[in-house]
Motif scaffolding. Structure first.
Motif, PDB file in Angstrom:
ATOM      1  N   ARG A 153       6.254 -11.548   6.502  1.00  0.00           N
ATOM      2  CA  ARG A 153       7.309 -12.547   6.351  1.00  0.00           C
ATOM      3  C   ARG A 153       8.396 -12.064   5.392  1.00  0.00           C
ATOM      4  O   ARG A 153       9.586 -12.125   5.693  1.00  0.00           O
ATOM      5  CB  ARG A 153       6.694 -13.853   5.862  1.00  0.00           C
ATOM      6  N   VAL A 154       7.995 -11.556   4.231  1.00  0.00           N
ATOM      7  CA  VAL A 154       8.993 -11.121   3.250  1.00  0.00           C
ATOM      8  C   VAL A 154       9.646  -9.803   3.686  1.00  0.00           C
ATOM      9  O   VAL A 154      10.839  -9.577   3.447  1.00  0.00           O
ATOM     10  CB  VAL A 154       8.379 -11.005   1.838  1.00  0.00           C
ATOM     11  N   ALA A 155       8.894  -8.938   4.362  1.00  0.00           N
ATOM     12  CA  ALA A 155       9.473  -7.691   4.859  1.00  0.00           C
ATOM     13  C   ALA A 155      10.518  -7.980   5.930  1.00  0.00           C
ATOM     14  O   ALA A 155      11.602  -7.384   5.939  1.00  0.00           O
ATOM     15  CB  ALA A 155       8.378  -6.776   5.410  1.00  0.00           C
ATOM     16  N   GLU A 156      10.202  -8.895   6.832  1.00  0.00           N
ATOM     17  CA  GLU A 156      11.150  -9.271   7.882  1.00  0.00           C
ATOM     18  C   GLU A 156      12.422  -9.844   7.265  1.00  0.00           C
ATOM     19  O   GLU A 156      13.534  -9.537   7.718  1.00  0.00           O
ATOM     20  CB  GLU A 156      10.504 -10.293   8.820  1.00  0.00           C
ATOM     21  N   TYR A 157      12.251 -10.663   6.241  1.00  0.00           N
ATOM     22  CA  TYR A 157      13.431 -11.235   5.597  1.00  0.00           C
ATOM     23  C   TYR A 157      14.269 -10.136   4.943  1.00  0.00           C
ATOM     24  O   TYR A 157      15.495 -10.153   5.032  1.00  0.00           O
ATOM     25  CB  TYR A 157      13.040 -12.280   4.550  1.00  0.00           C
ATOM     26  N   ALA A 158      13.621  -9.187   4.279  1.00  0.00           N
ATOM     27  CA  ALA A 158      14.341  -8.121   3.584  1.00  0.00           C
ATOM     28  C   ALA A 158      15.168  -7.283   4.559  1.00  0.00           C
ATOM     29  O   ALA A 158      16.342  -6.976   4.304  1.00  0.00           O
ATOM     30  CB  ALA A 158      13.365  -7.232   2.822  1.00  0.00           C
ATOM     31  N   PRO A 178      20.755 -14.665   5.179  1.00  0.00           N
ATOM     32  CA  PRO A 178      20.631 -14.729   6.633  1.00  0.00           C
ATOM     33  C   PRO A 178      19.792 -15.903   7.104  1.00  0.00           C
ATOM     34  O   PRO A 178      18.880 -16.350   6.418  1.00  0.00           O
ATOM     35  CB  PRO A 178      19.959 -13.399   6.985  1.00  0.00           C
ATOM     36  N   ARG A 179      20.116 -16.380   8.280  1.00  0.00           N
ATOM     37  CA  ARG A 179      19.352 -17.453   8.913  1.00  0.00           C
ATOM     38  C   ARG A 179      18.572 -16.854  10.062  1.00  0.00           C
ATOM     39  O   ARG A 179      19.126 -16.563  11.112  1.00  0.00           O
ATOM     40  CB  ARG A 179      20.286 -18.552   9.403  1.00  0.00           C
ATOM     41  N   MET A 180      17.300 -16.635   9.835  1.00  0.00           N
ATOM     42  CA  MET A 180      16.467 -16.038  10.852  1.00  0.00           C
ATOM     43  C   MET A 180      15.880 -17.122  11.735  1.00  0.00           C
ATOM     44  O   MET A 180      15.662 -18.248  11.313  1.00  0.00           O
ATOM     45  CB  MET A 180      15.334 -15.236  10.191  1.00  0.00           C
ATOM     46  N   THR A 181      15.607 -16.776  12.954  1.00  0.00           N
ATOM     47  CA  THR A 181      14.933 -17.712  13.847  1.00  0.00           C
ATOM     48  C   THR A 181      13.443 -17.485  13.751  1.00  0.00           C
ATOM     49  O   THR A 181      12.978 -16.440  13.332  1.00  0.00           O
ATOM     50  CB  THR A 181      15.392 -17.502  15.292  1.00  0.00           C
ATOM     51  N   GLY A 182      12.692 -18.480  14.156  1.00  0.00           N
ATOM     52  CA  GLY A 182      11.243 -18.330  14.111  1.00  0.00           C
ATOM     53  C   GLY A 182      10.614 -19.241  13.087  1.00  0.00           C
ATOM     54  O   GLY A 182      11.257 -19.822  12.241  1.00  0.00           O
ATOM     55  N   ARG A 183       9.306 -19.358  13.158  1.00  0.00           N
ATOM     56  CA  ARG A 183       8.556 -20.307  12.345  1.00  0.00           C
ATOM     57  C   ARG A 183       8.636 -19.995  10.868  1.00  0.00           C
ATOM     58  O   ARG A 183       8.594 -20.884  10.021  1.00  0.00           O
ATOM     59  CB  ARG A 183       7.087 -20.290  12.796  1.00  0.00           C
ATOM     60  N   SER A 184       8.777 -18.713  10.506  1.00  0.00           N
ATOM     61  CA  SER A 184       8.712 -18.353   9.091  1.00  0.00           C
ATOM     62  C   SER A 184       9.923 -18.810   8.297  1.00  0.00           C
ATOM     63  O   SER A 184       9.849 -18.949   7.103  1.00  0.00           O
ATOM     64  CB  SER A 184       8.549 -16.836   8.946  1.00  0.00           C
TER      65      SER A 184
END
Length: 362
Positions: free
Chosen positions: A178-183, A13-19
């Motif tokens: 950061r890693v939780a949001e990505y998961a 996925p391509r998330m938006t935001g600084r992370s």
């Protein structure tokens, strides 16, 4: 369902935001520049296999090749040169073969250098049973997402007194969120239904407790995804008894290192397991996570499957979905037919014979 997901592949996925940074987009006819680390031992051989497959599939890519140096670069404190890291930062995408850190003092691990310098905060490793390749399990279909930058691998160790050493485990709110949001975003993007946070907070209440707190905070934003918390030792037992109990697993660094290799063993080993690292600024560095196998280096015996499948993950990140599917399906068909398999897969084929078979299926 598992086979359909396997053939379709997983979307990074391509998330938006600084992370995570900006999306990576490509246009028709555009040639992409990507960094290639062939690596050590069998690395150059399997990297050549990927090049051949990409050429047959018509992937519009131009490689910038970088090799491990013979001396420590003081700018990176490792055998990786500053120029090679700059290449990844500039291109935003890369592929890495196996690297062996030379034994000695005064330099950092090659993989640790890449993770730290490039901000590669999440390691994504899909583990799927491959049709036609028999293991103890036929329906493994899970993904491990490992926090990649801290935990026990922060490299903070010292001697307290003679005979007593201390290693510091670092867990931060920023890295955990950061890693939780990505998961969770990965799970939502790929139609996954469950995210399991793996921990040992019953013992390490402060560090793993903070990690769980961050996972719970993110889970509240994804009510459509089931969230659970599983203690690491119970997780290992359940994976061996019934891996179908899990879907997406997210965990701190050390647990991820162990669990991801355990999951690879469920489907046939690291030689069949793809891996991709996601970094800040939209960086994607795919890699083969097996060793450099110096004992068979140069003998045309290596299995290039893991690096090929990792390259497929890279192509999906680049939105070259057509080429990714063709290559992925060709790999699955070659393994399923069983005529051309390398020794580690129970066959007698050479690296070049296996690669040619994959190319023929494309």
């Amino acid at each position: 369902m598992a086979l359909r997901r396997l053939l379709q592949g997983s979307v990074l996925p391509r998330m938006t935001g600084r992370s995570v940074g900006a999306s990576f987009s490509t246009e028709a006819g555009e040639t992409i520049r990507a960094t290639l680390f062939p690596g050590d031992g069998i690395g150059p051989e399997i990297a050549e296999s990927v090049k051949q497959v990409f050429k047959v599939a018509g992937v519009p890519i131009e490689w910038e090749e970088h090799y491990v140096g013979t001396e420590v670069d003081p700018r990176t404190e490792s055998f990786l040169t500053w120029e090679s890291l700059e290449s990844v930062r500039r291109n935003k995408v890369g592929l890495k073969g196996p690297m062996a850190t030379p034994i000695g003092k005064g330099h950092r691990s090659l993989n640790l250098t890449l993770r730290k310098e490039l901000g590669l905060y999440a390691n994504v490793r899909p583990c799927n049973s491959l049709p036609g390749y028999k293991t103890r399990y036929d329906d493994v279909n899970l993904v491990t997402i490992r926090e990649n930058t801290e935990g026990e691998y922060s490299g903070l160790e010292h001697q307290v007194v003679r005979g007593v050493v201390e290693s510091l485990k670092i867990i931060t709110r920023q890295a955990s969120l950061r890693v939780a949001e990505y998961a969770f975003h990965y799970a939502k993007t790929n139609g996954r239904e469950r995210v399991s946070a793996i921990h040992k907070a019953n013992i390490m209440r402060k560090t793993d407790g903070l990690f769980l707190k961050c996972c719970r905070e993110v889970a509240e934003k994804y009510p459509e995804i089931t969230y659970e918390e599983v203690i690491i030792d119970n997780c290992c037992m359940t994976l061996v008894k019934n891996p179908g109990m899990f879907d997406v697993l997210v965990m701190p660094n050390l647990y991820g290192d162990i669990i991801s290799d355990l999951c690879a063993g469920l489907i046939g080993g690291l030689g069949l397991t793809p891996s991709c690292n996601i970094g800040e600024g939209g960086i994607c560095l795919a890699e083969a996570v097996h060793g450099s196998a110096p004992d068979i280096s140069g003998k045309n015996l290596a299995n290039p499957t893991a690096l090929m499948l990792s390259a497929v993950m890279m192509l999906r990140h680049l939105q070259f979905n057509n080429q990714a599917e063709r290559i992925h399906n060709a790999i699955l068909q070659t393994i399923a037919e069983g005529k051309y398999r390398t020794a580690d897969l129970g066959g007698k084929s050479s690296t070049s014979d296996y690669t040619k078979a994959v190319c023929d299926h494309i």
